[in-house]
Design a protein around this motif. Structure first.
Motif, PDB file in Angstrom:
ATOM      1  N   LEU A  26       0.826  -1.208   0.000  1.00  0.00           N
ATOM      2  CA  LEU A  26       0.000   0.000   0.000  1.00  0.00           C
ATOM      3  C   LEU A  26       0.862   1.261   0.000  1.00  0.00           C
ATOM      4  N   ASP A  27       1.950   1.258   0.790  1.00  0.00           N
ATOM      5  CA  ASP A  27       2.844   2.432   0.804  1.00  0.00           C
ATOM      6  C   ASP A  27       3.405   2.693  -0.593  1.00  0.00           C
ATOM      7  N   GLY A  28       3.772   1.612  -1.257  1.00  0.00           N
ATOM      8  CA  GLY A  28       4.317   1.732  -2.617  1.00  0.00           C
ATOM      9  C   GLY A  28       3.273   2.317  -3.566  1.00  0.00           C
ATOM     10  N   LEU A  29       2.048   1.808  -3.488  1.00  0.00           N
ATOM     11  CA  LEU A  29       0.972   2.289  -4.377  1.00  0.00           C
ATOM     12  C   LEU A  29       0.685   3.764  -4.108  1.00  0.00           C
ATOM     13  N   ALA A  30       0.670   4.130  -2.804  1.00  0.00           N
ATOM     14  CA  ALA A  30       0.363   5.515  -2.436  1.00  0.00           C
ATOM     15  C   ALA A  30       1.439   6.457  -2.993  1.00  0.00           C
ATOM     16  N   ALA A  31       2.707   6.048  -2.880  1.00  0.00           N
ATOM     17  CA  ALA A  31       3.803   6.894  -3.381  1.00  0.00           C
ATOM     18  C   ALA A  31       3.664   7.070  -4.893  1.00  0.00           C
ATOM     19  N   CYS A  74       0.945   6.839  -6.648  1.00  0.00           N
ATOM     20  CA  CYS A  74      -0.268   7.618  -6.910  1.00  0.00           C
ATOM     21  C   CYS A  74       0.034   9.118  -6.762  1.00  0.00           C
ATOM     22  N   GLN A  75       0.795   9.458  -5.716  1.00  0.00           N
ATOM     23  CA  GLN A  75       1.127  10.876  -5.474  1.00  0.00           C
ATOM     24  C   GLN A  75       1.987  11.451  -6.587  1.00  0.00           C
ATOM     25  N   GLN A  76       2.726  10.547  -7.261  1.00  0.00           N
ATOM     26  CA  GLN A  76       3.573  11.024  -8.376  1.00  0.00           C
ATOM     27  C   GLN A  76       2.891  10.805  -9.722  1.00  0.00           C
ATOM     28  N   ALA A  77       1.659  10.417  -9.713  1.00  0.00           N
ATOM     29  CA  ALA A  77       0.909  10.105 -10.945  1.00  0.00           C
ATOM     30  C   ALA A  77       1.614   9.026 -11.770  1.00  0.00           C
ATOM     31  N   ALA A  78       2.324   8.135 -11.074  1.00  0.00           N
ATOM     32  CA  ALA A  78       3.029   7.067 -11.786  1.00  0.00           C
ATOM     33  C   ALA A  78       2.154   5.824 -11.943  1.00  0.00           C
ATOM     34  N   ILE A  79       1.011   5.811 -11.287  1.00  0.00           N
ATOM     35  CA  ILE A  79       0.071   4.690 -11.433  1.00  0.00           C
ATOM     36  C   ILE A  79      -1.335   5.288 -11.568  1.00  0.00           C
ATOM     37  N   GLY A  80      -2.155   4.682 -12.424  1.00  0.00           N
ATOM     38  CA  GLY A  80      -3.526   5.173 -12.605  1.00  0.00           C
ATOM     39  C   GLY A  80      -4.495   4.460 -11.671  1.00  0.00           C
ATOM     40  N   CYS A  81      -5.717   4.996 -11.602  1.00  0.00           N
ATOM     41  CA  CYS A  81      -6.726   4.401 -10.701  1.00  0.00           C
ATOM     42  C   CYS A  81      -7.062   2.976 -11.115  1.00  0.00           C
ATOM     43  N   HIS A 129      -7.128  -2.607  -9.552  1.00  0.00           N
ATOM     44  CA  HIS A 129      -6.822  -4.019  -9.823  1.00  0.00           C
ATOM     45  C   HIS A 129      -6.122  -4.647  -8.604  1.00  0.00           C
ATOM     46  N   HIS A 130      -5.182  -3.886  -8.017  1.00  0.00           N
ATOM     47  CA  HIS A 130      -4.487  -4.390  -6.811  1.00  0.00           C
ATOM     48  C   HIS A 130      -5.488  -4.592  -5.665  1.00  0.00           C
ATOM     49  N   LEU A 131      -6.419  -3.626  -5.530  1.00  0.00           N
ATOM     50  CA  LEU A 131      -7.399  -3.752  -4.437  1.00  0.00           C
ATOM     51  C   LEU A 131      -8.246  -5.016  -4.634  1.00  0.00           C
ATOM     52  N   ALA A 132      -8.733  -5.200  -5.869  1.00  0.00           N
ATOM     53  CA  ALA A 132      -9.566  -6.377  -6.140  1.00  0.00           C
ATOM     54  C   ALA A 132      -8.795  -7.656  -5.838  1.00  0.00           C
ATOM     55  N   THR A 133      -7.487  -7.651  -6.129  1.00  0.00           N
ATOM     56  CA  THR A 133      -6.670  -8.841  -5.842  1.00  0.00           C
ATOM     57  C   THR A 133      -6.594  -9.071  -4.320  1.00  0.00           C
ATOM     58  N   SER A 134      -6.417  -7.981  -3.554  1.00  0.00           N
ATOM     59  CA  SER A 134      -6.385  -8.130  -2.088  1.00  0.00           C
ATOM     60  C   SER A 134      -7.709  -8.683  -1.581  1.00  0.00           C
ATOM     61  N   LEU A 135      -8.816  -8.150  -2.092  1.00  0.00           N
ATOM     62  CA  LEU A 135     -10.133  -8.592  -1.609  1.00  0.00           C
ATOM     63  C   LEU A 135     -10.364 -10.055  -1.976  1.00  0.00           C
ATOM     64  N   THR A 136      -9.946 -10.408  -3.201  1.00  0.00           N
ATOM     65  CA  THR A 136     -10.127 -11.797  -3.646  1.00  0.00           C
ATOM     66  C   THR A 136      -9.344 -12.752  -2.747  1.00  0.00           C
ATOM     67  N   SER A 137      -8.175 -12.305  -2.281  1.00  0.00           N
ATOM     68  CA  SER A 137      -7.366 -13.216  -1.457  1.00  0.00           C
ATOM     69  C   SER A 137      -8.040 -13.491  -0.106  1.00  0.00           C
ATOM     70  N   ILE A 138      -8.991 -12.647   0.288  1.00  0.00           N
ATOM     71  CA  ILE A 138      -9.744 -12.911   1.528  1.00  0.00           C
ATOM     72  C   ILE A 138     -11.013 -13.707   1.216  1.00  0.00           C
ATOM     73  N   VAL A 139     -11.688 -13.305   0.139  1.00  0.00           N
ATOM     74  CA  VAL A 139     -12.984 -13.925  -0.179  1.00  0.00           C
ATOM     75  C   VAL A 139     -12.805 -15.359  -0.708  1.00  0.00           C
ATOM     76  N   ASP A 183      -5.178   0.608 -12.372  1.00  0.00           N
ATOM     77  CA  ASP A 183      -4.190  -0.365 -11.856  1.00  0.00           C
ATOM     78  C   ASP A 183      -4.317  -0.501 -10.343  1.00  0.00           C
ATOM     79  N   CYS A 184      -4.528   0.638  -9.688  1.00  0.00           N
ATOM     80  CA  CYS A 184      -4.648   0.626  -8.222  1.00  0.00           C
ATOM     81  C   CYS A 184      -5.869  -0.207  -7.808  1.00  0.00           C
TER      82      CYS A 184
END
Ligand code: ATP
Ligand code: MG
Length: 337
Positions: A262-267, A269-276, A281-291, A278-279
């Motif tokens: 998350l720290d990596g994604l936030a950094a 995001c603040q530099q506009a180096a990743i779009g929403c 997609h990472h969230l959905a992957t985290s949620l899937t790993s629980i569900v 992709d971000c």
């Protein structure tokens, strides 16, 4: 008195309404706590199908949801060896009887002023029924039928528990010291936000506003893709605002994504180096790993298994409830022959 109460065996009670599919909020905010509590206390966990009738009077849905929620509970780790897991209706005769007695000591004014009653009356103006007013009395019966001492509650339930305590005090003034005052257990007060960014995840809201614990990986990806994110970031080249207040996606990440990632994604995001996209997609992957592991455990539990578990749980609940009700009848001077 306080000393006497702490020395008593703690009895934990908790109910959930079978009004739909359980979601990540229910899992994180409630189910995980219950699996811990069953190890520590004498635990009675029930699915409050009678309570559902106040707002969801649909017999086919009720039958399906009762079994569905019971499977969710077992998949989450509730163990019939460690707790009594049952349907409220399996002791409806005893609950109904205690509810009648308790209704005689509960002040009507307090019930009519109850904020949750007012909210529900506003939400269902064409069905403001008598049961809706008495909802907290029925909930008190669920707890007191086992002389419950601890009740894990979310913010929304604190006022109902206070009414159960009022009932205990009034009962004590008239009939003597029979029930302990149940205490709220507010341990893990997380509030998982809705995907829509509007309030918390709720099973009675639109299906795409919550992640059901039954969703498959592609459903999770699709729901998260449409989820509300940072309203101040319109274009990918703009830097984002990865904070709990600034971005709903970041808020959800904060519960479910590992801190380093998350720290990596936030950094980025603040530099506009990743779009929403992709971000998300990472969230959905985290949620899937629980569900996903939950879905796999749930698939191992059949409807027949839960019918057996609920039957045994109902018998345990009945044995405990019969003892308490006998004391109540006697204290109130009712026929005991
Ligand atoms: P409904 O829309 O029917 O009220 P709900 O999703 O709000 O459903 P409840 O049955 O009211 O769920 O609550 C069951 C338990 O889950 C309670 O302990 C409640 O505090 C907890 N809970 C519900 N929603 C969330 C959430 N979004 N985050 C954390 N805990 C939650
Ligand atoms: Mg709710």
């Amino acid at each position: 008195m306080a000393n006497q109460q702490t020395q008593q065996k703690q009895i934990v009670t908790s109910g959930i309404r079978p009004t739909g599919e359980l979601h990540l909020g229910n899992y994180y905010g409630a189910l995980l706590n219950l699996t811990r509590l069953q190890d520590q206390y004498d635990a009675y966990f029930f699915i409050v199908d009678l309570h559902s009738l106040t707002t969801h009077p649909n017999s086919a849905d009720l039958r399906r949801n009762l079994i569905g929620v019971a499977r969710d509970y077992v998949a989450a780790g509730l163990d019939p060896e460690k707790c009594a897991l049952y349907a409220q209706s399996s002791i409806s005769d005893l609950i109904g009887e205690l509810h009648t007695y308790l209704s005689m000591v509960m002040p009507l004014g307090e019930l009519l002023r109850c904020p949750t009653f007012k909210e529900k009356a506003k939400k269902h103006p064409d069905n403001i029924n008598y049961g809706l007013v008495g909802y907290p009395v029925l909930m008190a019966a669920d707890i007191l039928i086992h002389k419950g001492t601890l009740v894990p509650v979310g913010e929304d339930q604190v006022v109902h528990l206070e009414m159960a305590r009022t009932i205990v005090r009034r009962f004590q003034q008239i009939y003597g010291d029979l029930f302990p005052e149940p205490q709220p257990l507010i341990e893990n007060a997380v509030r998982i936000p809705a995907l829509s960014g509007q309030g918390k995840m709720s099973k009675s809201d639109a299906r795409d506003s919550y992640i059901s614990m039954r969703d498959e990986s592609d459903q999770i990806q699709a729901k998260v893709k449409k989820a509300y994110s940072d309203p101040a970031r319109v274009y990918k080249h703009q830097p984002g605002h990865p904070t709990i207040e600034g971005c709903n996606i970041y808020h959800l990440h904060s519960f479910f994504t590992e801190a380093d990632l998350l720290d990596g994604l936030a950094a980025q995001c603040q530099q506009a180096a990743i779009g929403c996209a992709d971000c998300k997609h990472h969230l959905a992957t985290s949620l899937t790993s629980i569900v996903e592991p939950f879905r796999e455990r749930r698939a191992q539990v059949s409807d027949d298994d839960v019918v057996d578990i609920l039957t045994i749980g109902g018998q345990k609940a009945r044995a405990s409830a019969e003892l308490v009700l006998a004391e109540v009848r006697s204290a109130m001077g009712l026929r005991t022959f």
